[in-house]
Design an enzyme around this catalytic site. Structure first.
Site, PDB file in Angstrom:
ATOM      1  N   HIS A  85      33.806   5.871  49.315  1.00 51.05           N
ATOM      2  CA  HIS A  85      34.996   5.715  50.152  1.00 51.05           C
ATOM      3  C   HIS A  85      35.801   7.015  50.261  1.00 51.05           C
ATOM      4  O   HIS A  85      36.727   7.085  51.073  1.00 51.05           O
ATOM      5  CB  HIS A  85      35.865   4.531  49.695  1.00 51.05           C
ATOM      6  CG  HIS A  85      36.807   4.802  48.575  1.00 51.05           C
ATOM      7  ND1 HIS A  85      36.535   4.476  47.266  1.00 51.05           N
ATOM      8  CD2 HIS A  85      38.037   5.358  48.570  1.00 51.05           C
ATOM      9  CE1 HIS A  85      37.557   4.828  46.513  1.00 51.05           C
ATOM     10  NE2 HIS A  85      38.489   5.361  47.275  1.00 51.05           N
ATOM     11  N   ASP A 129      29.876   2.122  45.545  1.00 51.05           N
ATOM     12  CA  ASP A 129      30.890   3.104  45.967  1.00 51.05           C
ATOM     13  C   ASP A 129      30.585   4.469  45.351  1.00 51.05           C
ATOM     14  O   ASP A 129      31.382   5.003  44.569  1.00 51.05           O
ATOM     15  CB  ASP A 129      32.280   2.600  45.584  1.00 51.05           C
ATOM     16  CG  ASP A 129      33.396   3.392  46.255  1.00 51.05           C
ATOM     17  OD1 ASP A 129      33.095   4.228  47.131  1.00 51.05           O
ATOM     18  OD2 ASP A 129      34.570   3.169  45.888  1.00 51.05           O
ATOM     19  N   GLN A 218      45.888   6.070  43.095  1.00 54.09           N
ATOM     20  CA  GLN A 218      45.485   6.639  44.383  1.00 54.09           C
ATOM     21  C   GLN A 218      45.330   8.156  44.261  1.00 54.09           C
ATOM     22  O   GLN A 218      46.180   8.840  43.720  1.00 54.09           O
ATOM     23  CB  GLN A 218      46.519   6.365  45.482  1.00 54.09           C
ATOM     24  CG  GLN A 218      46.981   4.938  45.738  1.00 54.09           C
ATOM     25  CD  GLN A 218      46.140   3.814  45.261  1.00 54.09           C
ATOM     26  OE1 GLN A 218      44.924   3.822  45.386  1.00 54.09           O
ATOM     27  NE2 GLN A 218      46.776   2.821  44.708  1.00 54.09           N
ATOM     28  N   GLY A 219      44.266   8.662  44.809  1.00 61.59           N
ATOM     29  CA  GLY A 219      43.990  10.097  44.734  1.00 61.59           C
ATOM     30  C   GLY A 219      43.057  10.452  43.584  1.00 61.59           C
ATOM     31  O   GLY A 219      42.484  11.536  43.553  1.00 61.59           O
ATOM     32  N   ASP A 220      42.928   9.556  42.624  1.00 63.79           N
ATOM     33  CA  ASP A 220      41.964   9.758  41.537  1.00 63.79           C
ATOM     34  C   ASP A 220      40.567   9.296  41.935  1.00 63.79           C
ATOM     35  O   ASP A 220      39.581   9.605  41.249  1.00 63.79           O
ATOM     36  CB  ASP A 220      42.393   8.990  40.275  1.00 63.79           C
ATOM     37  CG  ASP A 220      43.643   9.569  39.639  1.00 63.79           C
ATOM     38  OD1 ASP A 220      43.786  10.801  39.627  1.00 63.79           O
ATOM     39  OD2 ASP A 220      44.481   8.772  39.159  1.00 63.79           O
ATOM     40  N   SER A 221      40.477   8.556  43.014  1.00 68.71           N
ATOM     41  CA  SER A 221      39.189   8.009  43.452  1.00 68.71           C
ATOM     42  C   SER A 221      38.110   9.074  43.499  1.00 68.71           C
ATOM     43  O   SER A 221      38.361  10.218  43.868  1.00 68.71           O
ATOM     44  CB  SER A 221      39.306   7.404  44.851  1.00 68.71           C
ATOM     45  OG  SER A 221      39.747   6.093  44.763  1.00 68.71           O
TER      46      SER A 221
HETATM   47  N1  ARG Z   1      41.147   3.757  45.848  1.00 66.16           N
HETATM   48  C1  ARG Z   1      41.940   4.711  45.132  1.00 66.16           C
HETATM   49  C2  ARG Z   1      41.724   6.105  45.714  1.00 66.16           C
HETATM   50  O1  ARG Z   1      41.197   6.225  46.796  1.00 66.16           O
HETATM   51  C3  ARG Z   1      41.734   4.634  43.644  1.00 66.16           C
HETATM   52  C4  ARG Z   1      42.440   3.476  43.098  1.00 66.16           C
HETATM   53  C5  ARG Z   1      42.287   3.298  41.644  1.00 66.16           C
HETATM   54  N2  ARG Z   1      43.228   2.278  41.279  1.00 66.16           N
HETATM   55  C6  ARG Z   1      43.428   1.833  40.056  1.00 66.16           C
HETATM   56  N3  ARG Z   1      44.375   0.956  39.864  1.00 66.16           N
HETATM   57  N4  ARG Z   1      42.713   2.262  39.068  1.00 66.16           N
HETATM   58  O2  ARG Z   1      42.210   7.077  45.183  1.00 66.16           O
END
Ligand code: ARG
Length: 265
Positions: A85, A129, A218-221
């Site tokens: 993603h 993913d 968010q941003g760690d993905s």
């Molecule tokens: N989807 C998020 C991203 O694009 C990562 C989310 C991780 N969330 C969590 N609660 N661990 O950065």
């Protein structure tokens, strides 16, 4: 099946939105009130000198001035593993950054991306993913992480650590490399709490704390979840960040290790 597919679509949309909202959050929102869901959550400042295989994956479309977008992991001198993603933009829009603790600084080394492989089942089946990107300029001499290949590594209590430059939700420095220990909670727990979101036991890892307080965000993905010196998971999704009962979900590298290794060579 329809439910599973919708789930995947929701996860894709959430990833894109999450990445898109990083800048808006840090630029315009007042600091979030202190509380269990406002930290990166409960992490510590980390140093890329100690985790040289952690690679920031910047994108020219990121609303954040530094370009911060996702994380990734160096698995060969010219290959990084990230989240599917995180890999929906054109290859030329990405820059991999190695050895830079604070992304608004200019240290370390960078490389453009020449090609992107996304797990072909991503968006068709739940999970999957994962993606592999090829670097234009190999990070020669930088230590890499090996892939975890054993599904048995995903056992309750396993002491994994997640790294990233993602959102601190107002309680830590922005764009700054951090780490946090997140023990494996186990497939049964996430299958329960994420029953309507569609947690995938065969292909995902559930890690964090039932009471919240520490999590990726968010941003760690796309970034590394590390166990015993191996790439164990890839930051994928969650509901909020560090909220009680909503732990982080990670792509399970062992499940996809053969297809990933085929791309890595
Ligand atoms: N989807 C998020 C991203 O694009 C990562 C989310 C991780 N969330 C969590 N609660 N661990 O950065």
């Amino acid at each position: 099946m329809t439910g599973r597919l919708q789930l995947v679509r929701a996860a894709v949309a959430a990833g894109v939105l999450a990445a898109a909202s990083i800048g808006a959050v840090s630029a315009s929102a007042a600091p979030a009130p202190d509380g269990p869901h406002t930290r990166i959550v409960g992490g510590d400042i980390a140093h890329t000198a100690d985790a040289p295989w952690a690679i920031a994956l910047n994108n020219s479309g990121s609303p954040v001035p530094s370009g911060q977008y996702c994380g990734s992991t160096l698995v060969a001198a010219n290959k990084i593993v990230t989240a599917a993603h995180c890999s929906t933009e054109a290859a030329g829009t990405y820059t991999a950054v190695q050895g830079r603790d604070k992304l608004s600084d200019s240290g370390g080394q960078t490389s453009k991306i020449t090609s992107i492989w996304v797990d072909p089942d991503y968006g068709k089946e739940s999970g999957h993913d994962v993606a592999v990107m090829t670097l234009a300029t190999p990070f020669t001499g930088v230590p890499t992480l090996a892939l975890e290949t054993s599904a048995a590594a995903d056992a309750e209590g396993a002491a994994s650590v997640v790294y990233g430059w993602g959102s601190t939700e107002g309680t830590g420095p922005d764009d700054t490399f951090q780490k946090v220990a997140v023990p494996v909670l186990g497939d049964a727990y996430c299958s329960d709490v994420y029953a309507s979101e569609g947690y995938t036991a065969a292909g995902e890892i559930c890690a964090g704390y039932k009471d919240g307080g520490k999590d990726s965000c968010q941003g760690d993905s796309g970034g590394p979840l590390v166990l015993d010196g191996r790439l164990f998971g890839v930051v994928s999704w969650g509901v909020g960040c560090a909220d009680a009962g909503n732990p982080g979900v990670y792509a399970e590298v062992a499940t996809y290790s053969a297809e990933l290794q085929a791309q890595i060579g």
